[in-house]
Enzyme design. Structure first.
Site, PDB file in Angstrom:
ATOM      1  N   ARG A  84     -40.108  24.609  -4.592  1.00  0.00           N
ATOM      2  CA  ARG A  84     -40.772  23.826  -3.549  1.00  0.00           C
ATOM      3  C   ARG A  84     -39.907  22.604  -3.280  1.00  0.00           C
ATOM      4  NH1 ARG A  84     -44.974  19.725  -3.204  1.00  0.00           N
ATOM      5  NH2 ARG A  84     -46.376  20.126  -1.453  1.00  0.00           N
ATOM      6  N   LYS A  89     -38.468  13.763  -6.562  1.00  0.00           N
ATOM      7  CA  LYS A  89     -39.480  13.094  -7.386  1.00  0.00           C
ATOM      8  C   LYS A  89     -38.883  11.973  -8.232  1.00  0.00           C
ATOM      9  CE  LYS A  89     -43.188  16.460  -7.537  1.00  0.00           C
ATOM     10  NZ  LYS A  89     -44.053  17.331  -8.356  1.00  0.00           N
TER      11      LYS A  89
END
Length: 245
Positions: A227, A193
């Protein structure tokens, strides 16, 4: 538990990477059991540009939250009943459709409830909180009380890193993982991210070291589910950590 990202996004995996991750995840941790990946791949891989493996919401066709709501309930139910998914991942935390909690109760599968401020199109415009940790703890607390009153207890919470949060918000939430873990099992999804790119100064295709470091810190802070895009590398890291700690 480690689960592979199943989303076609600028930081996501290719079709082959997604299903490779599914095979690793299914054989290694038994998170998504009996999911009919070939049937799913045949139907969706050639046409869907952006989906989540647990609900396969085509968010390219549902950019606005009101349109997303039309897809969320139908696809969650179809994923469980038709494709054998054993978990629902809701990025809106029940905000997209007031019927979501009822569907979760009906399907009787684990429910991942993510926090997002705003909608996918507005969430990063100017996110503001009085106190990001306190605000989100309160938000989750109210949702969990409602779910429990409906008989839903198999709940995993996801702070929603990058979903309506600045870098400072993300850092504060990450440091608060032990507090979040006290109210429910926590899923952490920070792999590749932008928050890691901002910290490490690396483009998306060079964020594996940062992603592994964040996954380790999340595990040490009590995260129940990681995740990630790079399942095999993350599992290797966890094996070493567990053996040497």
């Amino acid at each position: 538990v480690v689960t592979g990202v199943g989303a076609f996004t600028p930081i996501g995996n290719t079709v082959d990477e997604i299903f490779k991750n599914l095979k690793i995840g299914v054989s290694g941790i038994n998170l998504i059991t009996h999911f009919n990946t070939e049937k799913f791949k045949t139907k969706f891989a050639g046409e869907v540009k952006n989906f989540d493996i647990s609900t396969y919401v085509d968010r390219k066709e549902a950019r606005k939250m009101d349109r997303y709501a039309q897809y969320a309930i139908v696809t969650a139910e179809e994923a469980v009943n038709e494709y054998g998914a054993h978990i629902i991942n809701d990025i809106s935390g029940g905000e997209a459709d007031s019927n979501m909690f009822g569907i979760v109760r009906k399907l009787n599968v684990p429910y991942i409830m993510m926090h997002m401020q705003g909608t996918p199109t507005t969430m990063q415009a100017a996110p503001v909180y009085d106190d990001v940790v306190a605000d989100i703890l309160t938000w989750f607390g109210k949702k969990i009380v409602k779910l429990h009153s409906m008989g839903v207890t198999d709940i995993i919470i996801d702070p929603g890193f990058g979903f309506g949060k600045t870098l400072a918000h993300n850092v504060a939430l990450f440091r608060a993982l032990p507090e979040l873990a006290r109210i429910a099992p926590v899923l952490v999804g920070v792999s590749r991210k932008s928050m890691l790119g901002q910290i490490a100064g690396q483009p998306v295709d060079q964020r594996l070291p940062a992603s592994i470091a964040a996954a380790l810190l999340a595990a040490q802070s009590g995260a129940a589910v990681l995740r990630v895009h790079d399942v095999a590398a993350t599992l290797d890291m966890l094996k070493v950590w567990q053996a040497l700690r």
